[in-house]
Design a protein around this motif. Structure first.
Motif, PDB file in Angstrom:
ATOM      1  N   THR A 188       0.833  -1.203   0.000  1.00  0.00           N
ATOM      2  CA  THR A 188       0.000   0.000   0.000  1.00  0.00           C
ATOM      3  C   THR A 188       0.861   1.243   0.000  1.00  0.00           C
ATOM      4  N   SER A 189       0.306   2.332  -0.483  1.00  0.00           N
ATOM      5  CA  SER A 189       0.988   3.630  -0.484  1.00  0.00           C
ATOM      6  C   SER A 189       0.448   4.537   0.610  1.00  0.00           C
ATOM      7  N   LYS A 190      -0.439   4.007   1.464  1.00  0.00           N
ATOM      8  CA  LYS A 190      -1.211   4.891   2.339  1.00  0.00           C
ATOM      9  C   LYS A 190      -0.743   4.921   3.795  1.00  0.00           C
ATOM     10  N   ILE A 191      -0.035   3.921   4.234  1.00  0.00           N
ATOM     11  CA  ILE A 191       0.538   3.954   5.579  1.00  0.00           C
ATOM     12  C   ILE A 191       1.955   3.408   5.518  1.00  0.00           C
ATOM     13  N   ARG A 192       2.728   3.712   6.558  1.00  0.00           N
ATOM     14  CA  ARG A 192       4.114   3.264   6.589  1.00  0.00           C
ATOM     15  C   ARG A 192       4.456   2.475   7.850  1.00  0.00           C
ATOM     16  N   ASP A 193       3.784   2.758   8.961  1.00  0.00           N
ATOM     17  CA  ASP A 193       4.089   2.047  10.197  1.00  0.00           C
ATOM     18  C   ASP A 193       2.818   1.869  11.011  1.00  0.00           C
ATOM     19  N   ALA A 194       2.962   1.161  12.161  1.00  0.00           N
ATOM     20  CA  ALA A 194       1.802   0.833  12.989  1.00  0.00           C
ATOM     21  C   ALA A 194       1.106   2.069  13.534  1.00  0.00           C
ATOM     22  N   ASP A 195       1.866   3.118  13.796  1.00  0.00           N
ATOM     23  CA  ASP A 195       1.256   4.341  14.327  1.00  0.00           C
ATOM     24  C   ASP A 195       0.262   4.948  13.343  1.00  0.00           C
ATOM     25  N   ASP A 196       0.506   4.739  12.047  1.00  0.00           N
ATOM     26  CA  ASP A 196      -0.390   5.312  11.049  1.00  0.00           C
ATOM     27  C   ASP A 196      -1.788   4.708  11.117  1.00  0.00           C
ATOM     28  N   LEU A 197      -1.921   3.503  11.689  1.00  0.00           N
ATOM     29  CA  LEU A 197      -3.231   2.872  11.795  1.00  0.00           C
ATOM     30  C   LEU A 197      -4.182   3.666  12.683  1.00  0.00           C
ATOM     31  N   TRP A 198      -3.640   4.553  13.499  1.00  0.00           N
ATOM     32  CA  TRP A 198      -4.467   5.344  14.414  1.00  0.00           C
ATOM     33  C   TRP A 198      -4.720   6.755  13.898  1.00  0.00           C
ATOM     34  N   ARG A 199      -4.351   7.013  12.656  1.00  0.00           N
ATOM     35  CA  ARG A 199      -4.674   8.307  12.053  1.00  0.00           C
ATOM     36  C   ARG A 199      -4.953   8.104  10.551  1.00  0.00           C
ATOM     37  N   ILE A 200      -5.882   7.195  10.273  1.00  0.00           N
ATOM     38  CA  ILE A 200      -6.245   6.877   8.899  1.00  0.00           C
ATOM     39  C   ILE A 200      -7.076   8.020   8.303  1.00  0.00           C
ATOM     40  N   VAL A 201      -6.632   8.551   7.178  1.00  0.00           N
ATOM     41  CA  VAL A 201      -7.355   9.630   6.505  1.00  0.00           C
ATOM     42  C   VAL A 201      -7.726   9.236   5.072  1.00  0.00           C
ATOM     43  N   THR A 202      -7.429   8.012   4.675  1.00  0.00           N
ATOM     44  CA  THR A 202      -7.779   7.527   3.342  1.00  0.00           C
ATOM     45  C   THR A 202      -8.856   6.455   3.454  1.00  0.00           C
ATOM     46  N   MET A 203      -9.483   6.136   2.324  1.00  0.00           N
ATOM     47  CA  MET A 203     -10.503   5.084   2.316  1.00  0.00           C
ATOM     48  C   MET A 203      -9.865   3.708   2.513  1.00  0.00           C
ATOM     49  N   GLY A 204      -8.783   3.456   1.819  1.00  0.00           N
ATOM     50  CA  GLY A 204      -8.076   2.188   1.945  1.00  0.00           C
ATOM     51  C   GLY A 204      -6.779   2.374   2.708  1.00  0.00           C
ATOM     52  N   PHE A 205      -6.249   1.260   3.217  1.00  0.00           N
ATOM     53  CA  PHE A 205      -4.976   1.339   3.932  1.00  0.00           C
ATOM     54  C   PHE A 205      -4.371  -0.030   4.183  1.00  0.00           C
ATOM     55  N   ARG A 206      -5.148  -1.098   4.005  1.00  0.00           N
ATOM     56  CA  ARG A 206      -4.678  -2.428   4.375  1.00  0.00           C
ATOM     57  C   ARG A 206      -3.831  -3.094   3.294  1.00  0.00           C
ATOM     58  N   GLY A 207      -3.936  -2.631   2.037  1.00  0.00           N
ATOM     59  CA  GLY A 207      -3.169  -3.239   0.958  1.00  0.00           C
ATOM     60  C   GLY A 207      -3.636  -4.639   0.613  1.00  0.00           C
ATOM     61  N   GLU A 208      -4.929  -4.913   0.775  1.00  0.00           N
ATOM     62  CA  GLU A 208      -5.454  -6.250   0.521  1.00  0.00           C
ATOM     63  C   GLU A 208      -6.396  -6.327  -0.675  1.00  0.00           C
ATOM     64  N   ALA A 209      -6.905  -5.199  -1.146  1.00  0.00           N
ATOM     65  CA  ALA A 209      -7.997  -5.219  -2.118  1.00  0.00           C
ATOM     66  C   ALA A 209      -7.601  -5.904  -3.421  1.00  0.00           C
ATOM     67  N   LEU A 210      -6.590  -5.390  -4.106  1.00  0.00           N
ATOM     68  CA  LEU A 210      -6.234  -5.946  -5.412  1.00  0.00           C
ATOM     69  C   LEU A 210      -5.790  -7.400  -5.316  1.00  0.00           C
ATOM     70  N   SER A 211      -5.006  -7.722  -4.312  1.00  0.00           N
ATOM     71  CA  SER A 211      -4.540  -9.108  -4.180  1.00  0.00           C
ATOM     72  C   SER A 211      -5.706 -10.051  -3.910  1.00  0.00           C
ATOM     73  N   SER A 212      -6.670  -9.611  -3.109  1.00  0.00           N
ATOM     74  CA  SER A 212      -7.832 -10.449  -2.799  1.00  0.00           C
ATOM     75  C   SER A 212      -8.715 -10.639  -4.024  1.00  0.00           C
ATOM     76  N   ILE A 213      -8.931  -9.564  -4.771  1.00  0.00           N
ATOM     77  CA  ILE A 213      -9.762  -9.666  -5.970  1.00  0.00           C
ATOM     78  C   ILE A 213      -9.088 -10.564  -7.007  1.00  0.00           C
ATOM     79  N   ALA A 214      -7.780 -10.352  -7.211  1.00  0.00           N
ATOM     80  CA  ALA A 214      -7.051 -11.131  -8.212  1.00  0.00           C
ATOM     81  C   ALA A 214      -6.953 -12.603  -7.844  1.00  0.00           C
ATOM     82  N   ALA A 215      -7.105 -12.938  -6.569  1.00  0.00           N
ATOM     83  CA  ALA A 215      -7.033 -14.337  -6.146  1.00  0.00           C
ATOM     84  C   ALA A 215      -8.246 -15.134  -6.587  1.00  0.00           C
TER      85      ALA A 215
END
Length: 603
Positions: A79-106
């Motif tokens: 993902t391009s939206k977070i860099r470390d664990a602290d960022d999980l507590w200040r999410i300002v984007t819709m996505g952040f987990r980096g799972e969408a494309l990989s899950s869909i493509a699976a």
């Protein structure tokens, strides 16, 4: 000795992970639209075929990706939206987990075409079932286009759980509607096949975006909410208590522009409307709660719809105050509860449907599977008695009130009404002295349903033409549902014809509803069916007939004469299934005379 625990192969692990993110075509659209919004898109186009089961294509004019990023985006937790664990507590984007494309493509065949603004050419990446197939340069406009074909092609068990194309598309249209509400400044276009279903042109007017989703007529009646209590802001639109729905399908909650399902907010709405709205009805609510991102946890579930608040009690109280303030500002007064007095004189009730000449037209081709369904589900086989009667209760147990005891009695039987109880139930006895308590509403509902069912099986439709047809303005999801099921609605007596975007002209209604508020009944019916999960034309038709019968049947509180009670009981006992209403609820309970004798210790 070989151990029993093994590490699953990567492709199996990917499909398991995909199951948490990709539930149905609407889940794919949600993830791809969120990626487009995070990329700064101002125009998003969604094209689907067969409700999204065959094809989903989401195109945006966002920032696009470099070739290396386009390939890396298909890796799990890239993902391009977070860099470390602290960022999980200040999410300002819709996505952040980096799972969408990989899950869909699976679980699908995916093609990604993308180009950033400064690049002369773009990149095309193809992934099928989690395996990278192609990476090549390609000429394309700025932005990203993701095409998903044959969802669940490699997991046939999950494919079987998808509903009919119309149902899946209704869910998909609902997802797009949420983003129109949350991002009215973005242009959205939705196509189903070659047909344009939705086009939202951003005007900066939130009420205009609201009208696109819920319909112009409903949007004009909603009351604005604007409340600020640092660090919280509550805004949106709510309905006056006189405008309610049968379900919560018209309640949308957004936290920092993210659509969420949250009990805290739902309970706050119930508290705010307590004493204002009729019991059992739900207000229309489009509510936006803005608060510091570190005060809300969005990392609860991979679907990112559930959230937790740091101060739930405080937020609930603020939302209640915001809604109450809006209701008071709108000069809304509490709605008193109205009860029918058993002593009031009631007008005579017509317990039989209106008669009409049989229509020469049979149901359209889309209903050919209906008759097969009706014969299979409502076959006329005689009910069989249980192999052995139920065990006798012990002296210390409560009286045995049986719903199935009717099948143990000789057929045919006759009942004599003794008394109407609380203007709701009929107390009756048979010749053997067995006591029956019958719900008058459910009994009449079953009688009317069976009469409608027999007419449907014979290709007859008893309609009431309207001298002045009325327009029906619908939201996106409701309009998509109606368009996909026009022939089914017509088969039940509701004849609708397109009358502009998301608008239909109602020309006929079921004759049973001619003396009722058929416009409100039709609106409630569409809301309930859109929110439901009817899996076939037959089940959908059954649900419509059941609703028509329910709305036309006598209600609790209606006074019945002895003649009307006798006629209702005769009609009920003439049916093959007099024990359950069309919704599966018991119609009657039986207290056998032998049980009474035992209770009073008579021999």
């Amino acid at each position: 000795m070989v151990g029993r625990i093994v590490i699953l192969p990567p492709e199996v692990a990917s499909q398991i992970a995909a199951g948490e993110v990709v539930e149905r075509p609407a889940s794919v659209v949600k993830e791809l639209v969120e990626n487009a919004l995070d990329a700064g898109a101002t125009r998003i186009t969604i094209r689907v075929e067969e409700g999204g089961k065959k094809l989903i294509c989401v195109t945006d004019d966002g920032c696009g990706m470099e070739a290396d990023d386009a390939v890396l985006a298909f890796q799990r937790h890239a993902t391009s939206k977070i860099r470390d664990a602290d960022d999980l507590w200040r999410i300002v984007t819709m996505g952040f987990r980096g799972e969408a494309l990989s899950s869909i493509a699976a679980v699908a065949q995916v093609e990604l075409v993308t180009r950033p603004p400064h690049a002369e050419q773009g990149t095309r990446v193809v992934v099928e079932g989690g395996y990278l197939k192609t990476v090549e340069p390609i000429g394309c406009p700025q932005g990203t286009a993701v095409t998903v074909r044959n969802l669940f092609f490699n997991t046939p068990a999950r494919l079987k759980f998808l509903k009919a194309a119309a149902t899946e598309f209704a869910h998909l249209a609902e997802v797009v509607s949420r983003y129109i509400l949350a991002f009215p400044e973005v242009a959205f276009t939705l196509f189903h096949g070659e047909r344009e279903v939705l086009r939202h042109v951003p005007t900066g007017d939130e009420r205009a975006a609201l009208a696109e989703v819920v319909g112009r007529e409903l949007a004009q009646q909603l009351v604005p909410v604007q409340y600020h209590e640092p660090p919280y802001t509550v805004r949106g639109f709510i309905s006056p208590p006189t405008l309610t729905k049968p379900t919560r399908s018209h309640q949308w909650f957004f936290v920092n522009r993210r659509f969420v399902r949250n009990k805290t907010l739902a309970i706050a709405v119930s508290h705010a409307y307590h004493g204002f709205a009729p019991e059992g009805r739900q207000p229309v609510v489009v509510l936006f709660l803005d608060l510091p991102p570190e005060w809300v946890d969005v990392n609860v579930h991979p679907a990112k719809i559930e959230v937790r608040f740091r101060k739930e009690g405080e937020i609930q109280a603020i939302v209640v105050r915001a809604l109450r303030e809006a209701l008071v500002a709108g000069r809304v007064v509490p709605v008193p509860s109205v009860r029918v007095s058993p002593g009031e004189v009631a007008q005579p009730l017509n317990l039989r449907p209106p008669t009409a000449e049989p229509s020469p037209k049979t149901l359209q081709k889309e209903l050919t599977d209906l008759r097969t369904f009706l014969r299979m589900r409502f076959g006329r086989a005689e009910p069989t008695a249980p192999a052995s009667p139920p065990p006798a209760p012990t002296p210390s147990s409560p009286p045995h009130l049986s719903v199935s005891a009717l099948s143990l009695l000789p057929r045919p039987i006759s009942l004599t009404p003794i008394q109407q109880l609380a203007a709701t139930y009929i107390l009756a006895v048979n010749e053997e002295g067995d006591m029956f308590i019958i719900s008058q509403h459910r009994a009449h509902e079953r009688v009317l349903f069976e009469q409608l069912l027999r007419r449907a099986e014979g290709g007859e439709v008893v309609r009431q033409g309207l001298v002045v047809p009325f327009p029906l303005h619908l939201g996106q999801a409701q309009a998509a549902f109606v368009e996909a099921n026009l022939s089914v609605l017509k088969g039940a007596g509701f004849e609708l014809e397109p009358f502009g975007r998301n608008t239909y002209l109602v020309r006929t209604v079921p004759a049973l509803l001619a003396q009722h508020d058929y416009e409100q009944i039709l609106r409630d019916l569409i809301d309930e069916l859109t929110a439901g999960e009817s899996v076939s034309t037959g089940e959908l038709f059954h649900d419509i007939l059941a609703t028509v019968a329910c709305k036309a049947a006598v209600k609790a509180g209606d006074i019945l004469s002895p003649e009307e009670m006798q006629r209702l009981l005769d009609d009920l006992l003439a049916l093959e299934n007099p024990s359950l209403c069309p919704h599966g609820q018991p119609i009657l309970i039986v207290l056998p005379k032998a049980e009474l004798d035992k209770r009073f210790e008579r021999k």
